[in-house]
Design a protein around this motif. Sequence first.
Motif, PDB file in Angstrom:
ATOM      1  N   HIS A   1       0.835  -1.202   0.000  1.00 56.15           N
ATOM      2  CA  HIS A   1       0.000   0.000   0.000  1.00 56.15           C
ATOM      3  C   HIS A   1       0.872   1.255   0.000  1.00 56.15           C
ATOM      4  O   HIS A   1       0.629   2.194  -0.769  1.00 56.15           O
ATOM      5  CB  HIS A   1      -0.922  -0.009   1.218  1.00 56.15           C
ATOM      6  N   ARG A   2       1.879   1.272   0.849  1.00 51.11           N
ATOM      7  CA  ARG A   2       2.758   2.448   0.914  1.00 51.11           C
ATOM      8  C   ARG A   2       3.560   2.596  -0.376  1.00 51.11           C
ATOM      9  O   ARG A   2       3.642   3.689  -0.950  1.00 51.11           O
ATOM     10  CB  ARG A   2       3.712   2.308   2.106  1.00 51.11           C
ATOM     11  N   ALA A   3       4.147   1.488  -0.852  1.00 52.60           N
ATOM     12  CA  ALA A   3       5.048   1.577  -2.002  1.00 52.60           C
ATOM     13  C   ALA A   3       4.306   1.886  -3.298  1.00 52.60           C
ATOM     14  O   ALA A   3       4.758   2.711  -4.100  1.00 52.60           O
ATOM     15  CB  ALA A   3       5.827   0.269  -2.143  1.00 52.60           C
ATOM     16  N   ILE A   4       3.175   1.241  -3.521  1.00 49.47           N
ATOM     17  CA  ILE A   4       2.500   1.359  -4.812  1.00 49.47           C
ATOM     18  C   ILE A   4       1.512   2.523  -4.838  1.00 49.47           C
ATOM     19  O   ILE A   4       1.445   3.267  -5.822  1.00 49.47           O
ATOM     20  CB  ILE A   4       1.786   0.030  -5.161  1.00 49.47           C
ATOM     21  N   ARG A   5       0.767   2.718  -3.751  1.00 42.05           N
ATOM     22  CA  ARG A   5      -0.244   3.780  -3.760  1.00 42.05           C
ATOM     23  C   ARG A   5       0.322   5.104  -3.280  1.00 42.05           C
ATOM     24  O   ARG A   5       0.274   6.104  -3.990  1.00 42.05           O
ATOM     25  CB  ARG A   5      -1.439   3.384  -2.896  1.00 42.05           C
ATOM     26  N   GLU A   6       0.876   5.116  -2.075  1.00 49.32           N
ATOM     27  CA  GLU A   6       1.318   6.376  -1.498  1.00 49.32           C
ATOM     28  C   GLU A   6       2.547   6.927  -2.209  1.00 49.32           C
ATOM     29  O   GLU A   6       2.585   8.107  -2.583  1.00 49.32           O
ATOM     30  CB  GLU A   6       1.614   6.189  -0.014  1.00 49.32           C
ATOM     31  N   GLN A   7       3.553   6.092  -2.396  1.00 49.23           N
ATOM     32  CA  GLN A   7       4.786   6.571  -3.035  1.00 49.23           C
ATOM     33  C   GLN A   7       4.710   6.482  -4.553  1.00 49.23           C
ATOM     34  O   GLN A   7       5.208   7.357  -5.253  1.00 49.23           O
ATOM     35  CB  GLN A   7       5.976   5.762  -2.510  1.00 49.23           C
ATOM     36  N   GLY A   8       4.085   5.436  -5.063  1.00 52.09           N
ATOM     37  CA  GLY A   8       4.038   5.243  -6.512  1.00 52.09           C
ATOM     38  C   GLY A   8       2.932   5.997  -7.205  1.00 52.09           C
ATOM     39  O   GLY A   8       2.987   6.231  -8.410  1.00 52.09           O
ATOM     40  N   GLY A   9       1.875   6.377  -6.458  1.00 54.96           N
ATOM     41  CA  GLY A   9       0.799   7.170  -7.046  1.00 54.96           C
ATOM     42  C   GLY A   9      -0.289   6.378  -7.727  1.00 54.96           C
ATOM     43  O   GLY A   9      -1.203   6.964  -8.317  1.00 54.96           O
ATOM     44  N   ALA A  10      -0.237   5.031  -7.676  1.00 52.14           N
ATOM     45  CA  ALA A  10      -1.313   4.234  -8.267  1.00 52.14           C
ATOM     46  C   ALA A  10      -2.573   4.377  -7.428  1.00 52.14           C
ATOM     47  O   ALA A  10      -2.516   4.671  -6.230  1.00 52.14           O
ATOM     48  CB  ALA A  10      -0.901   2.771  -8.344  1.00 52.14           C
ATOM     49  N   TYR A  11      -3.722   4.134  -8.042  1.00 51.03           N
ATOM     50  CA  TYR A  11      -4.971   4.210  -7.287  1.00 51.03           C
ATOM     51  C   TYR A  11      -5.074   3.048  -6.306  1.00 51.03           C
ATOM     52  O   TYR A  11      -5.684   3.168  -5.243  1.00 51.03           O
ATOM     53  CB  TYR A  11      -6.163   4.207  -8.235  1.00 51.03           C
ATOM     54  N   GLY A  12      -4.460   1.929  -6.634  1.00 52.23           N
ATOM     55  CA  GLY A  12      -4.525   0.789  -5.726  1.00 52.23           C
ATOM     56  C   GLY A  12      -3.498  -0.256  -6.082  1.00 52.23           C
ATOM     57  O   GLY A  12      -2.950  -0.275  -7.185  1.00 52.23           O
ATOM     58  N   GLY A  13      -3.237  -1.135  -5.136  1.00 50.44           N
ATOM     59  CA  GLY A  13      -2.320  -2.239  -5.363  1.00 50.44           C
ATOM     60  C   GLY A  13      -2.375  -3.190  -4.199  1.00 50.44           C
ATOM     61  O   GLY A  13      -2.765  -2.808  -3.082  1.00 50.44           O
ATOM     62  N   GLY A  14      -2.008  -4.437  -4.435  1.00 53.51           N
ATOM     63  CA  GLY A  14      -2.054  -5.395  -3.347  1.00 53.51           C
ATOM     64  C   GLY A  14      -1.630  -6.764  -3.799  1.00 53.51           C
ATOM     65  O   GLY A  14      -0.973  -6.937  -4.835  1.00 53.51           O
ATOM     66  N   ALA A  15      -2.005  -7.765  -3.006  1.00 53.68           N
ATOM     67  CA  ALA A  15      -1.656  -9.145  -3.299  1.00 53.68           C
ATOM     68  C   ALA A  15      -2.678 -10.045  -2.638  1.00 53.68           C
ATOM     69  O   ALA A  15      -3.361  -9.640  -1.685  1.00 53.68           O
ATOM     70  CB  ALA A  15      -0.252  -9.468  -2.774  1.00 53.68           C
ATOM     71  N   GLY A  16      -2.786 -11.264  -3.135  1.00 57.84           N
ATOM     72  CA  GLY A  16      -3.730 -12.190  -2.532  1.00 57.84           C
ATOM     73  C   GLY A  16      -3.621 -13.575  -3.123  1.00 57.84           C
ATOM     74  O   GLY A  16      -3.184 -13.752  -4.271  1.00 57.84           O
ATOM     75  N   GLN A  17      -4.021 -14.543  -2.327  1.00 56.67           N
ATOM     76  CA  GLN A  17      -4.062 -15.930  -2.755  1.00 56.67           C
ATOM     77  C   GLN A  17      -5.405 -16.223  -3.402  1.00 56.67           C
ATOM     78  O   GLN A  17      -6.455 -15.886  -2.855  1.00 56.67           O
ATOM     79  CB  GLN A  17      -3.858 -16.847  -1.544  1.00 56.67           C
ATOM     80  N   ASP A  18      -5.394 -16.818  -4.583  1.00 56.13           N
ATOM     81  CA  ASP A  18      -6.613 -17.316  -5.216  1.00 56.13           C
ATOM     82  C   ASP A  18      -6.537 -18.834  -5.179  1.00 56.13           C
ATOM     83  O   ASP A  18      -5.935 -19.467  -6.045  1.00 56.13           O
ATOM     84  CB  ASP A  18      -6.731 -16.810  -6.658  1.00 56.13           C
ATOM     85  N   SER A  19      -7.132 -19.423  -4.153  1.00 56.65           N
ATOM     86  CA  SER A  19      -7.057 -20.870  -4.006  1.00 56.65           C
ATOM     87  C   SER A  19      -7.894 -21.598  -5.046  1.00 56.65           C
ATOM     88  O   SER A  19      -7.709 -22.789  -5.259  1.00 56.65           O
ATOM     89  CB  SER A  19      -7.511 -21.280  -2.591  1.00 56.65           C
ATOM     90  N   GLY A  20      -8.818 -20.888  -5.692  1.00 59.64           N
ATOM     91  CA  GLY A  20      -9.610 -21.517  -6.750  1.00 59.64           C
ATOM     92  C   GLY A  20      -8.774 -21.957  -7.921  1.00 59.64           C
ATOM     93  O   GLY A  20      -9.092 -22.942  -8.590  1.00 59.64           O
ATOM     94  N   ILE A  21      -7.680 -21.224  -8.187  1.00 55.28           N
ATOM     95  CA  ILE A  21      -6.782 -21.614  -9.275  1.00 55.28           C
ATOM     96  C   ILE A  21      -5.373 -21.879  -8.759  1.00 55.28           C
ATOM     97  O   ILE A  21      -4.446 -22.058  -9.554  1.00 55.28           O
ATOM     98  CB  ILE A  21      -6.734 -20.547 -10.393  1.00 55.28           C
ATOM     99  N   ALA A  22      -5.228 -21.893  -7.432  1.00 49.74           N
ATOM    100  CA  ALA A  22      -3.930 -22.185  -6.804  1.00 49.74           C
ATOM    101  C   ALA A  22      -2.856 -21.226  -7.288  1.00 49.74           C
ATOM    102  O   ALA A  22      -1.826 -21.617  -7.822  1.00 49.74           O
ATOM    103  CB  ALA A  22      -3.512 -23.626  -7.060  1.00 49.74           C
ATOM    104  N   ALA A  23      -3.090 -19.928  -7.079  1.00 54.70           N
ATOM    105  CA  ALA A  23      -2.128 -18.913  -7.507  1.00 54.70           C
ATOM    106  C   ALA A  23      -2.072 -17.801  -6.479  1.00 54.70           C
ATOM    107  O   ALA A  23      -3.101 -17.402  -5.908  1.00 54.70           O
ATOM    108  CB  ALA A  23      -2.515 -18.352  -8.869  1.00 54.70           C
ATOM    109  N   PHE A  24      -0.871 -17.278  -6.245  1.00 51.94           N
ATOM    110  CA  PHE A  24      -0.685 -16.081  -5.429  1.00 51.94           C
ATOM    111  C   PHE A  24      -0.380 -14.935  -6.383  1.00 51.94           C
ATOM    112  O   PHE A  24       0.542 -15.018  -7.200  1.00 51.94           O
ATOM    113  CB  PHE A  24       0.456 -16.251  -4.428  1.00 51.94           C
ATOM    114  N   ARG A  25      -1.159 -13.832  -6.271  1.00 52.51           N
ATOM    115  CA  ARG A  25      -1.120 -12.791  -7.290  1.00 52.51           C
ATOM    116  C   ARG A  25      -0.857 -11.416  -6.683  1.00 52.51           C
ATOM    117  O   ARG A  25      -1.473 -11.034  -5.698  1.00 52.51           O
ATOM    118  CB  ARG A  25      -2.453 -12.766  -8.041  1.00 52.51           C
ATOM    119  N   PHE A  26       0.068 -10.688  -7.301  1.00 51.18           N
ATOM    120  CA  PHE A  26       0.288  -9.272  -7.010  1.00 51.18           C
ATOM    121  C   PHE A  26      -0.403  -8.456  -8.115  1.00 51.18           C
ATOM    122  O   PHE A  26      -0.478  -8.895  -9.274  1.00 51.18           O
ATOM    123  CB  PHE A  26       1.775  -8.930  -7.020  1.00 51.18           C
TER     124      PHE A  26
END
Length: 984
Positions: A834-859
């Motif tokens: 949140h700090r690196a991508i939104r606050e410092q980078g200026g993007a509207y949003g960013g994050g990461a999460g596990q999608d166990s439905g397809i067995a993938a961790f996504r940024f």
Amino acid sequence: MNQMIPGGAQSHAAFQLLRSHEIESLQLRVEQYEHTATGAMHYHLASNNSENVFLVALRTVPTDSTGVAHILEHTALCGSERYPVRDPFFMMLRRSLNTFMNAFTSSDWTAYPFASQNRKDFDNLLDVYLDAVFFSRLDPLDFAQEGHRVDFAEPGNPASDLVFKGVVFNEMKGAMSSVSSTLWQTLCAHLFPSVTYHYNSGGDPEHIPDLSYAQLKDFYQSHYHPSNAIFMTFGDIPAHEHQAVFEARALQRFQRLEEHIAVPREQRLREPKRVAESYALDDSGDTSAKTHIVIGWLLGESTDLQQQLEAQLLSSVLLDNSASPLMHALETTDLGQAPSPLCGLEDSQREMVFSCGIEGSEASSRDAVEALVLEVIERVARDGVPQAQLEAVLHQLELHQREVTGGGYPYGLQLILQALGPATHYADPVAVLDLDPVLDNLRVKIGDPDYIRQLARRLLLDNPHRVTLVMTPDTQLSQRRLEAEAERLAALKASMNDAQKQAIIELAEQLEKRQKHSDDPGVLPCVTLADVPERLPELECTEHTQGPLRLTSYTQGTNGLVYQHLVAPLPALDSEAISLLPLYARMLTEVGLGDDSYLEVQHRQAASVGSISASTSLRSAVDDAQQLQGFFSLSSRALARNSGAQITLMRDTLEHVRFDEGARLKELVSQSRARREQSVTGSGHALAMAAACAGMSGLAQINHRLGGLEGIRQLKALDDRLQQPEAIEALRNGLQGIHSAVNAMPRQLLAIADEHAISAVCSEALQQWRDAPGGSAGQPVLSAAAVSETRREFWVANTQVNFCARAYPTVAIGHPDAPALTVLGGFLRNGYLHRAIREQGGAYGGGAGQDSGIAAFRFYSYRDPRLLDTLRDFDDSVRWLLETQHDPRALEEAILGVISSLDKPASPAGEARQHFYNTLFGRSHAQREAFRQGILEVTLDDLRRVSAAYLIPERASTAVVSNQKQQAILGSALAELELVVETL
């Protein structure tokens, strides 16, 4: 819903009760109060519902396109008097069991809503929200971060070029990449030449840099005052308890402000207006058939319920479905590709707008499109429409009034937002909620054959306040805007002395220091894991069988509606048929049945059900991501009195559908293409993630082909092929083949209804489906070959900003590491991304999460001005996790976020649907409770372990959605990253 809340309205001493009104159809009581000292209004929707909702709204009426209201919405949540931390909003997201938290900027109001099922959590959030709204610090550094600022392209180097930065600045660059947003904003600019709707309340990137910090503070002082505020609450907490907090925490410090903030009526045009504008098309290809032609009328006041429902009635008669006369004309004309996304009535502003038109046209077709639209309306004004069609429209309005919806917003918040418009304009919000009396009045009026004719003539044909807008594509417009921005910045730099340049460097350093500073979260209230309920509630259902047919029923508070589904496993299909699944689902309920054309079917649907639709659901097995499970569903909702007609329509849809209306198939493909192409600017992060994950399992690959960028590309190619008759025939055969295969599969039923209706619904369903021809067990089901490969792609699209994704193969939901990976996403987002991508980078949003439905961790990042730096931030967050000591409280916050998401309630019918489909896919109650318990037991060591085990650089896949200019700028960097360029 449960029974209406008992007792009567009771006010706090600082408030006076103005009215109390019970709405039986919604099972709630609306109470209106006024704060004596300030005049602030409080509307309480008393309901026996434990998900309590709060919203405070301020009338915000900007007089330019600098985005002052939008930027203020962001900065108000960046620290306040009692909570002087840099980011209380996002910090509370992590310290809460909320079911909803956000803030909205509309065209004439700004609102701050939240919802929670936990009383302690509700009280915590109420304290923070009241302080944020009425006692915001408005730090100049927050304005620089959230709004706009200038910085040197090479930080700290005054010899480098100046660039604009800021979260809202980049957000609106992304938002205005959307053609439909540009269309609406341009249409409003001409329909409203003199009032606030003329301006872009979100902010135009060209004008956002004109806003000064002093102007922001002035706007706050004049608009964020209780005299200009509307408080709204919903749930089982009594109004006087809310008011005690309002008074103690905020209102006692204010006196009445005499300034009356309101939107005046627009001055009326004396004659229709025609305008031509351009929109940016970042595509070097052919610009033919890419013009939008929209016609808009300014109608009466949305606050007058009679006017509003008359406008809704006329809009629905003209545009409700493919059988409606104007929608039929727009869908079948060869003047364009599809009806405009702006078709319909917009009634959220003080004065309503009715608009219609087409996309995929040519500027030279303006007069012909205008003539087509006016001729259809003239025909309605002359000949009227069948009485049955008017009855069907009122039927749909009643369904809309009765339905207890779920989805993205809590039910109480949906009701509050429905009432907020009239309250904003000093009108009666109760009438908007209690539609039954007005519907009864309309039901009498439509008995007069002249009524709808007169409406068409009065509201549209005899209304000179009409604008015809032609928006043509301009492939150079984005470049000209960039050049103008560069020239503006160059001129600004040329005017600066050394001290001013140094001030820019110092501002950037101060902001970076502030962004890196860790505030003490202890100043904020919080819930802890001790406040988390021990168990997930289990829904009760009943199994009914009649021969091979099984029906699962749920008794839920559906407010007189019945939901029915027919479900079957997806059959084994070849690759070409799989690609057609989205179109099959879309078209099944949009074409003819038996002897009835699709137009007759549309009339029948509107008269008998609220909706009928087909869908396909695909998930991986609980214990194996490479194993695919898929189901077909035909679902509908109807008033209980129509449940028999509902079942008959569903049976006819399955047994008598015909795909032989070639022109209709071509229209539907063209419409789907238009909508999917427009989805990129709003869903670019999801599309990028799907592309990055496409090599991780058969299901992930299918998702990319069906709902992802590859699916959009294939849909465009199909639409182009359908110019040839043989291609239409091939499509027809493909759809019929899928349908025959689906009908050969074994079936089961789902029914959801109120207690008084469920027994009759189940009996009728089992009786009607008993003799229906259906499939048998043992048929081969859909499967997919195992896939395991890395993907590195750069997708070129029509967007001014970037959407970045990086993904790693992980495990299915039944694996012991799935809970830790799920918590890991929130931990990385909260602590680093949140700090690196939104606050410092200026993007509207960013994050990461596990999608166990397809067995993938996504940024991912969303509406991001950066690309390479964001990809580095993804990698750096993993190193940060592994190499830094972490506060156990940060882990607890990440766990709370996951639990809040898992425990979030849906609507009564939505809860039942979720339970049924979870069970269908092997997600039993025991499995979900075990997963939830696994979440609660995750440790910091677990996070480090799964990160090291799965987030391995060599296994990463990357996908970016960007534009041609970014492709040219990056040049060799794309090759170094091994990103293959893909085009839509």
